[in-house]
Structure formats: structure tokens, C-alpha cells
Write an enzyme that holds these catalytic residues in place. Structure first.
Site, PDB file in Angstrom:
ATOM      1  CG  HIS A   1      39.727  25.653  55.273  1.00  0.00           C
ATOM      2  ND1 HIS A   1      40.834  25.487  54.465  1.00  0.00           N
ATOM      3  CD2 HIS A   1      38.843  26.368  54.564  1.00  0.00           C
ATOM      4  CE1 HIS A   1      40.613  26.092  53.308  1.00  0.00           C
ATOM      5  NE2 HIS A   1      39.414  26.623  53.330  1.00  0.00           N
TER       6      HIS A   1
ATOM      7  CG  ASN B   1      44.610  33.873  50.246  1.00  0.00           C
ATOM      8  OD1 ASN B   1      45.504  34.706  50.342  1.00  0.00           O
ATOM      9  ND2 ASN B   1      44.135  33.483  49.079  1.00  0.00           N
TER      10      ASN B   1
HETATM   11  N1  LIG Z   1      40.919  35.115  51.983  1.00  0.00           N
HETATM   12  C1  LIG Z   1      40.273  34.114  51.398  1.00  0.00           C
HETATM   13  O1  LIG Z   1      39.608  33.304  52.067  1.00  0.00           O
HETATM   14  C2  LIG Z   1      40.338  33.962  49.909  1.00  0.00           C
HETATM   15  C3  LIG Z   1      39.609  32.948  49.299  1.00  0.00           C
HETATM   16  C4  LIG Z   1      39.652  32.831  47.912  1.00  0.00           C
HETATM   17  C5  LIG Z   1      40.441  33.696  47.176  1.00  0.00           C
HETATM   18  N2  LIG Z   1      41.163  34.663  47.796  1.00  0.00           N
HETATM   19  C6  LIG Z   1      42.015  35.592  47.021  1.00  0.00           C
HETATM   20  O2  LIG Z   1      41.173  36.319  46.154  1.00  0.00           O
HETATM   21  C7  LIG Z   1      41.766  36.373  44.867  1.00  0.00           C
HETATM   22  C8  LIG Z   1      40.667  36.479  43.826  1.00  0.00           C
HETATM   23  O3  LIG Z   1      39.861  35.298  43.858  1.00  0.00           O
HETATM   24  P1  LIG Z   1      38.744  35.031  42.735  1.00  0.00           P
HETATM   25  O4  LIG Z   1      38.178  33.690  43.014  1.00  0.00           O
HETATM   26  O5  LIG Z   1      37.836  36.203  42.597  1.00  0.00           O
HETATM   27  O6  LIG Z   1      39.691  34.941  41.422  1.00  0.00           O
HETATM   28  P2  LIG Z   1      39.248  35.020  39.891  1.00  0.00           P
HETATM   29  O7  LIG Z   1      40.361  34.403  39.135  1.00  0.00           O
HETATM   30  O8  LIG Z   1      37.861  34.522  39.706  1.00  0.00           O
HETATM   31  O9  LIG Z   1      39.227  36.604  39.595  1.00  0.00           O
HETATM   32  C9  LIG Z   1      40.392  37.395  39.677  1.00  0.00           C
HETATM   33  C10 LIG Z   1      40.090  38.726  39.018  1.00  0.00           C
HETATM   34  O10 LIG Z   1      41.178  39.624  39.237  1.00  0.00           O
HETATM   35  C11 LIG Z   1      41.648  40.139  37.984  1.00  0.00           C
HETATM   36  N3  LIG Z   1      43.094  40.377  38.127  1.00  0.00           N
HETATM   37  C12 LIG Z   1      44.055  39.453  38.341  1.00  0.00           C
HETATM   38  N4  LIG Z   1      45.254  40.073  38.481  1.00  0.00           N
HETATM   39  C13 LIG Z   1      45.029  41.391  38.349  1.00  0.00           C
HETATM   40  C14 LIG Z   1      45.870  42.533  38.394  1.00  0.00           C
HETATM   41  N5  LIG Z   1      47.183  42.432  38.595  1.00  0.00           N
HETATM   42  N6  LIG Z   1      45.297  43.757  38.233  1.00  0.00           N
HETATM   43  C15 LIG Z   1      43.963  43.889  38.029  1.00  0.00           C
HETATM   44  N7  LIG Z   1      43.117  42.819  37.970  1.00  0.00           N
HETATM   45  C16 LIG Z   1      43.647  41.594  38.142  1.00  0.00           C
HETATM   46  C17 LIG Z   1      41.292  39.072  36.957  1.00  0.00           C
HETATM   47  O11 LIG Z   1      41.211  39.620  35.654  1.00  0.00           O
HETATM   48  C18 LIG Z   1      39.921  38.628  37.488  1.00  0.00           C
HETATM   49  O12 LIG Z   1      38.916  39.550  37.083  1.00  0.00           O
HETATM   50  C19 LIG Z   1      42.594  35.083  44.756  1.00  0.00           C
HETATM   51  O13 LIG Z   1      43.710  35.285  43.904  1.00  0.00           O
HETATM   52  C20 LIG Z   1      43.024  34.834  46.178  1.00  0.00           C
HETATM   53  O14 LIG Z   1      44.317  35.384  46.412  1.00  0.00           O
HETATM   54  C21 LIG Z   1      41.117  34.818  49.136  1.00  0.00           C
END
Ligand SMILES: NC(=O)c1ccc[n+]([C@@H]2O[C@H](COP(=O)([O-])OP(=O)(O)OC[C@H]3O[C@@H](n4cnc5c(N)ncnc54)[C@H](O)[C@@H]3O)[C@@H](O)[C@H]2O)c1
Length: 265
Positions: free
Chosen positions: A216, A186
Site C-alpha cells: 500500500h 479496508n
Molecule cells: N482492516 C484491515 O486492514 C483488514 C485486513 C484484512 C481483513 N479485514 C477484514 O477482516 C475480515 C476477516 O478477515 P479474515 O482474513 O479473518 O477472513 P477469514 O475468511 O479467514 O475468516 C472470516 C471468519 O468469519 C466468519 N464469518 C463470516 N461471516 C460471518 C457472519 N456473518 N457471522 C459470524 N461469522 C462469520 C467465517 O466463518 C470465518 O471464521 C475480512 O472480511 C475483512 O473485512 C480487515
């Protein structure tokens, strides 16, 4: 905008969403109340009721996406069209120019992107506005296991998983990086959006078994100056693909967009 606290819905209850939800529920975000959580799996001891997107759209002022790119692809436009603001963490989804155009044109809800695990985007955006850049480069180094992707064949996954030292596993444009590593790159999207030029940003992804910290290195050079930011984050104990600071970046972004406090932006 109606007076009173902003009603917040969280999408996703993993490493990021659970902490964001807990802090809002605990009253740590001034001017915000937690209305509910959308999650594809059941949540034990949820700090607010679980609800579906159709209910959330009628009950929330802001939805915070902490779930993955597919949520922005499937629901982003509908959220914004319903007049609900959307704060996104999965900014890599905007590497798709069609989705990006649709989301940026949609409203009356407003789309906000959190800087997430990195900083310096304000200065990069200022330099881009001034003169643009000759070159922008991001070098991301992570633990090998967190970089394995479903599209890799077994030989490639093994090569990365068992590397004895640092290896480069991808070198190419930012849009491709975010597509190939959707949960890990991201940052490439965040930098490309900040400089408003996807083609100018090159990405190197390195797997390093000694990388206890996710690093990074962001380098940009242009007429406004030369910039170099090195960000070394501890990973989240809940998810090694995610840096532990991200939920706090989301909470800070949320405070800024609901106008709960002034100060540094
Ligand atoms: N901008 C950044 O710096 C950054 C950094 C890390 C992650 N992220 C993004 O954040 C997202 C989440 O990260 P995380 O570490 O919390 O992930 P995680 O896997 O720990 O948690 C994801 C959560 O979302 C839920 N989920 C997944 N798809 C879904 C859907 N279609 N509808 C409803 N719920 C859904 C899952 O059940 C889980 O509870 C990552 O996929 C990534 O794209 C962004």
C-alpha cells in the site's frame, strides 16, 4: 464500567479472529478474558465456547469483529445500543454513509476501528485536522488471485488471473474501491476515515503476479506537509487476502481501548 477484567467476544474465527482469540485465551492481553466466539461455522478446539449474538450482548464488554462487512451492517447498531463496545476490522462497511452515520451516532457502546494492515493514520488525521489535503492517493498492489471478485465476468477474472505483469484493475474513489473489493480494500476506508473526507481519496488497485508482498503506497499533500508511506506486508498463511500483521494490529487496538497499557497511541 464494572471493575475487573474486560470480557471479550470475538466475531469470526478465520485468519484474524483465530489468532486474536488464541492470544486472549492465553492471557496475552492484560485485563481481558475471552468470553466466547460467534462464528457461522463450527470451530474445532475453540479456545472459548461458541455463542450467539443475543447471548454475547449480555455477557461481553467488547465485541471484536473479525468476520466481514455484513456483520457490521446486520449487528453493529444493536451491539452499540446494548452498551457493548465494538472493535471493527471490516472498516470498509463505513463507506456506506447511511450505515456510517447510524453507527457513529449509536451508543452507549463505543465504535473503534483498527488501523489493521496499515500505519500513518495518526499523522494523516493530524494533518487533516490542521488544514486538510489537496490530494490523497492510495496505490494497492496484490497478487492477482486475491483480487478476483464475484461481480467480475469470466473474461475479466481470466485477464487478471493470467496477467504476465502488473496491471491496474481499478482507479477511482475510495468508497467505490471498498464496495468493489470488500475484503481487500479496508485500507482505502481507513485512510478516508482518517482524513475525514471520502471524496479526497483516490485509489488505484494493481494486480501483480510478482507481488509476494501486499503493498500500500499512501501519498497525501497539503498545507501541513507532504506524506508518503509505503507498507509492504507479508500475506497471512491462512488467507492471502489478509496481511499477516492484522491480528496483531487488532490485539494492539484492543489493549488500547480496554486501557490495559499506556504508551504510544
Ligand atoms: N482492516 C484491515 O486492514 C483488514 C485486513 C484484512 C481483513 N479485514 C477484514 O477482516 C475480515 C476477516 O478477515 P479474515 O482474513 O479473518 O477472513 P477469514 O475468511 O479467514 O475468516 C472470516 C471468519 O468469519 C466468519 N464469518 C463470516 N461471516 C460471518 C457472519 N456473518 N457471522 C459470524 N461469522 C462469520 C467465517 O466463518 C470465518 O471464521 C475480512 O472480511 C475483512 O473485512 C480487515
Amino acid at each position: 464500567m464494572k471493575p475487573g477484567p474486560r470480557r471479550i467476544g470475538i466475531i469470526g474465527h478465520g485468519a484474524i479472529g483465530a489468532r486474536v482469540a488464541a492470544d486472549i485465551a492465553a492471557g496475552k492481553v492484560k485485563g481481558a478474558t475471552l468470553e466466547g466466539i460467534i462464528c457461522r461455522s463450527a470451530i474445532d478446539n475453540a479456545p472459548a465456547p461458541q455463542f450467539e449474538m443475543e447471548h454475547a450482548l449480555g455477557r461481553c464488554d467488547v465485541l471484536v469483529e473479525c468476520a466481514g462487512q455484513e456483520v457490521l451492517i446486520e449487528h453493529g447498531e444493536a451491539v452499540l445500543s446494548a452498551g457493548v463496545d465494538l472493535l471493527a476490522t471490516s472498516v470498509g462497511a463505513l463507506a456506506d454513509p447511511h450505515l456510517s452515520q447510524r453507527l457513529l451516532a449509536a451508543g452507549p457502546g463505543r465504535l473503534f476501528l483498527t488501523p489493521g494492515s496499515i500505519g500513518g493514520l495518526d499523522l494523516l488525521a493530524s494533518g487533516a485536522r490542521a488544514t486538510g489535503y489537496d490530494a490523497v492517493m492510495i496505490t494497492t498492489t496484490k497478487l492477482p488471485g486475491s483480487l478476483i471478485q464475484p461481480w467480475m465476468d469470466e473474461a475479466e477474472a481470466d485477464r487478471i488471473r493470467n496477467t504476465p505483469g502488473p496491471i491496474e484493475i481499478f482507479h477511482g474513489p475510495a468508497a467505490r474501491a471498498t464496495q468493489l473489493f470488500p475484503k481487500s480494500l479496508n485500507v482505502a476506508a481507513a485512510v478516508a476515515l482518517a482524513v475525514d473526507d471520502w471524496d479526497a481519496v483516490a485509489v488505484s488497485v494493481r494486480a501483480d503476479p510478482a507481488a509476494e508482498l501486499t503493498t500500500h503506497l499512501i501519498e497525501a499533500s497539503g498545507n501541513s506537509g507532504n506524506y508518503r508511506f509505503e507498507i509492504c506486508n507479508k500475506v497471512s498463511p491462512q488467507n492471502p487476502r489478509t496481511s499477516g500483521v492484522v491480528p496483531f494490529a487488532v490485539l494492539r487496538s484492543l489493549e488500547l481501548i480496554i486501557g490495559a497499557r499506556g504508551g504510544m497511541i
